[in-house]
Design a protein around this motif. Sequence first.
Motif, mmCIF file in Angstrom:
data_model
loop_
_atom_site.group_PDB
_atom_site.id
_atom_site.type_symbol
_atom_site.label_atom_id
_atom_site.label_comp_id
_atom_site.label_asym_id
_atom_site.label_seq_id
_atom_site.Cartn_x
_atom_site.Cartn_y
_atom_site.Cartn_z
ATOM 1 N N ALA A 1 5.038 29.399 3.527
ATOM 2 C CA ALA A 1 5.958 29.815 2.337
ATOM 3 C C ALA A 1 4.564 30.346 1.435
ATOM 4 C CB ALA A 1 6.406 28.934 1.565
ATOM 5 N N LYS A 2 5.014 31.708 0.804
ATOM 6 C CA LYS A 2 4.096 32.141 -0.197
ATOM 7 C C LYS A 2 4.939 33.024 -1.370
ATOM 8 C CE LYS A 2 -0.011 34.316 -1.288
ATOM 9 N NZ LYS A 2 -0.954 33.565 -1.561
ATOM 10 N N GLY A 3 4.451 32.580 -2.650
ATOM 11 C CA GLY A 3 5.018 33.211 -3.700
ATOM 12 C C GLY A 3 6.037 32.044 -4.581
ATOM 13 N N ASN A 4 6.488 32.395 -5.582
ATOM 14 C CA ASN A 4 7.365 31.522 -6.375
ATOM 15 C C ASN A 4 6.959 30.173 -6.502
ATOM 16 O OD1 ASN A 4 8.779 34.119 -6.289
ATOM 17 N ND2 ASN A 4 10.742 32.936 -5.834
ATOM 18 N N SER A 5 5.489 29.921 -6.508
ATOM 19 C CA SER A 5 5.241 28.674 -6.705
ATOM 20 C C SER A 5 5.442 27.514 -5.596
ATOM 21 C CB SER A 5 5.280 27.790 -8.123
ATOM 22 O OG SER A 5 5.109 28.704 -9.105
ATOM 23 N N ALA A 6 5.177 28.114 -4.448
ATOM 24 C CA ALA A 6 5.963 27.464 -3.169
ATOM 25 C C ALA A 6 5.333 26.255 -3.044
ATOM 26 C CB ALA A 6 5.627 28.499 -1.959
ATOM 27 N N PRO A 7 4.076 25.594 -3.083
ATOM 28 C CA PRO A 7 3.778 24.260 -3.028
ATOM 29 C C PRO A 7 4.698 23.343 -3.898
ATOM 30 C CG PRO A 7 1.845 25.639 -2.903
ATOM 31 C CD PRO A 7 2.999 26.599 -3.298
ATOM 32 N N LEU A 8 4.768 23.869 -5.048
ATOM 33 C CA LEU A 8 5.610 22.938 -6.023
ATOM 34 C C LEU A 8 6.956 22.812 -5.817
ATOM 35 C CD1 LEU A 8 5.335 21.504 -8.933
ATOM 36 C CD2 LEU A 8 5.696 23.713 -10.094
ATOM 37 N N VAL A 9 7.705 24.054 -5.488
ATOM 38 C CA VAL A 9 9.167 24.029 -5.553
ATOM 39 C C VAL A 9 9.429 23.159 -4.249
ATOM 40 C CG1 VAL A 9 9.284 26.019 -6.792
ATOM 41 C CG2 VAL A 9 9.142 26.411 -4.523
ATOM 42 N N PHE A 10 8.837 23.455 -3.025
ATOM 43 C CA PHE A 10 9.021 22.629 -1.823
ATOM 44 C C PHE A 10 8.789 21.240 -1.950
ATOM 45 C CE2 PHE A 10 8.977 26.715 0.146
ATOM 46 C CZ PHE A 10 10.128 26.673 0.921
ATOM 47 N N LEU A 11 7.705 20.883 -2.792
ATOM 48 C CA LEU A 11 7.559 19.607 -3.039
ATOM 49 C C LEU A 11 8.803 18.852 -3.834
ATOM 50 C CD1 LEU A 11 5.868 16.851 -3.203
ATOM 51 C CD2 LEU A 11 4.796 17.803 -5.292
ATOM 52 N N ALA A 12 8.979 19.763 -4.685
ATOM 53 C CA ALA A 12 10.299 19.284 -5.804
ATOM 54 C C ALA A 12 11.600 19.257 -4.855
ATOM 55 C CB ALA A 12 10.535 20.280 -6.937
ATOM 56 N N SER A 13 11.757 20.009 -3.867
ATOM 57 C CA SER A 13 12.999 20.056 -2.920
ATOM 58 C C SER A 13 12.987 18.876 -2.200
ATOM 59 C CB SER A 13 13.113 21.144 -1.983
ATOM 60 O OG SER A 13 11.975 21.137 -0.979
ATOM 61 N N ARG A 14 11.976 18.167 -1.841
ATOM 62 C CA ARG A 14 11.753 16.768 -0.995
ATOM 63 C C ARG A 14 12.130 15.744 -1.827
ATOM 64 N NH1 ARG A 14 7.496 19.684 1.301
ATOM 65 N NH2 ARG A 14 5.813 18.523 0.186
ATOM 66 N N LEU A 15 11.617 15.631 -3.296
ATOM 67 C CA LEU A 15 11.778 14.580 -4.031
ATOM 68 C C LEU A 15 12.902 14.608 -5.035
ATOM 69 C CD1 LEU A 15 8.063 14.609 -5.553
ATOM 70 C CD2 LEU A 15 8.872 13.186 -3.428
ATOM 71 N N LEU A 16 13.735 15.911 -5.297
ATOM 72 C CA LEU A 16 14.771 15.862 -6.343
ATOM 73 C C LEU A 16 16.269 15.740 -5.512
ATOM 74 C CD1 LEU A 16 13.210 18.051 -8.914
ATOM 75 C CD2 LEU A 16 13.215 15.579 -8.974
ATOM 76 N N PRO A 17 17.071 15.427 -6.165
ATOM 77 C CA PRO A 17 18.485 15.496 -5.384
ATOM 78 C C PRO A 17 18.989 17.119 -5.303
ATOM 79 C CG PRO A 17 18.698 14.237 -7.369
ATOM 80 C CD PRO A 17 17.194 14.766 -7.550
ATOM 81 N N ARG A 18 19.427 17.343 -4.352
ATOM 82 C CA ARG A 18 19.970 18.413 -3.868
ATOM 83 C C ARG A 18 20.850 19.368 -4.818
ATOM 84 N NH1 ARG A 18 18.234 22.759 -1.303
ATOM 85 N NH2 ARG A 18 17.421 21.409 0.451
ATOM 86 N N GLU A 19 21.641 18.529 -5.549
ATOM 87 C CA GLU A 19 22.472 19.049 -6.669
ATOM 88 C C GLU A 19 21.619 19.667 -7.804
ATOM 89 O OE1 GLU A 19 26.445 19.406 -8.567
ATOM 90 O OE2 GLU A 19 25.732 19.029 -6.454
ATOM 91 N N LEU A 20 20.329 19.270 -8.191
ATOM 92 C CA LEU A 20 19.448 19.530 -9.132
ATOM 93 C C LEU A 20 18.714 20.753 -8.637
ATOM 94 C CD1 LEU A 20 18.111 18.955 -11.801
ATOM 95 C CD2 LEU A 20 16.420 17.464 -10.848
ATOM 96 N N ILE A 21 18.183 20.637 -7.306
ATOM 97 C CA ILE A 21 17.590 21.843 -6.876
ATOM 98 C C ILE A 21 18.501 23.206 -6.948
ATOM 99 C CG2 ILE A 21 16.452 22.833 -4.540
ATOM 100 C CD1 ILE A 21 15.004 20.742 -6.126
ATOM 101 N N LEU A 22 19.716 23.065 -6.698
ATOM 102 C CA LEU A 22 20.795 24.133 -6.715
ATOM 103 C C LEU A 22 20.913 24.527 -8.126
ATOM 104 C CD1 LEU A 22 23.503 22.971 -4.336
ATOM 105 C CD2 LEU A 22 21.835 24.815 -3.762
ATOM 106 N N SER A 23 20.810 23.661 -8.923
ATOM 107 C CA SER A 23 21.087 23.983 -10.365
ATOM 108 C C SER A 23 19.810 24.846 -10.990
ATOM 109 C CB SER A 23 21.288 22.780 -11.215
ATOM 110 O OG SER A 23 21.178 22.886 -12.664
ATOM 111 N N MET A 24 18.783 24.189 -10.539
ATOM 112 C CA MET A 24 17.417 24.931 -11.002
ATOM 113 C C MET A 24 17.289 26.366 -10.391
ATOM 114 S SD MET A 24 14.915 21.636 -10.540
ATOM 115 C CE MET A 24 13.480 22.623 -10.889
ATOM 116 N N THR A 25 17.862 26.455 -9.210
ATOM 117 C CA THR A 25 17.866 27.679 -8.517
ATOM 118 C C THR A 25 18.860 28.822 -9.284
ATOM 119 O OG1 THR A 25 17.357 26.640 -6.326
ATOM 120 C CG2 THR A 25 18.097 29.209 -6.354
ATOM 121 N N ALA A 26 19.922 28.190 -9.535
ATOM 122 C CA ALA A 26 21.073 28.894 -10.288
ATOM 123 C C ALA A 26 20.466 29.540 -11.790
ATOM 124 C CB ALA A 26 22.134 28.326 -10.436
#
Length: 274
Positions: free
Chosen positions: A239-264
């Motif tokens: 993955a490249k762009g949108n701070s990919a390393p950070l956001v994919f790490l967050a997606s593994r550590l944080l609840p899916r509901e929170l990830i969907l909220s942050m994306t929205a």
Amino acid sequence: MQVRAASSQIVLVTGASSGIGAAVAREFVARGHTVYGTSRNPDTVADPVPGVTYVRLDNADYATADAAVEQIGRIDILINNAGESQAGAIEDTPMDAVEGLFAKNVFGPIALTKAVLPGMRERRHGTVVMVGSMLASFPVAFRSTYSAAKAALKAFALATRREVAPYGIRMISFEPGTIATGIGGRRSVHIGEHSPYADEYAVVAAATARNEQSGITAEATARAIVEAALADHPKPFYAKGNSAPLVFLASRLLPRELILSMTARKHGLSWIRP
């Protein structure tokens, strides 16, 4: 990332008339490879990349995949990049538009992959890169059909990776983030004149336009795609762009509901718990 020695390879890049595809084709040419690019109308490419030979391919016409591969002959690297961008409310999107999107973004790339696999298998050498989108991993409202198509492409690449590996063929899924290519002007939009979703769609559309204006360049994305394709031992997924390393790490550590909220929220929408 360890990259293969610079022996010339034959590369086919789909959608090479503009955007990421043109940048990828240009990067391969600069590295000394023989490059073919596809366009629905090769004779009318407005700004052809020097050194690229253009052939006809229409992702929605699967017969053109076989014809293109027959015309070129040997193909060592396939970059499946061509596709359509789509947005809008799912209620306002007709099924023929959804089917057309999947034909261009999923079935067409699969048809072309099927066309190159026999030759790669016989030579026991080949690389296929499926260029998707980070929306496959971080879907957002009003991009449901596009997110679904790119998720399908990602799953296809990861599933077939082991299937073709015994024959020396490498399958790679690559997800770019927001890229400044002007694709917003070519995106198909489905929103009714009096749609109840019109106001929120306008919010997402405006946020998307702002994000795209400040996105990474097509050239930076192209370099990452080319390096992945030429790597000695490529990873299944990049993955490249949108701070990919950070956001994919967050997606593994944080609840899916929170990830969907942050994306929205990144796209201007408040999160509403169903």
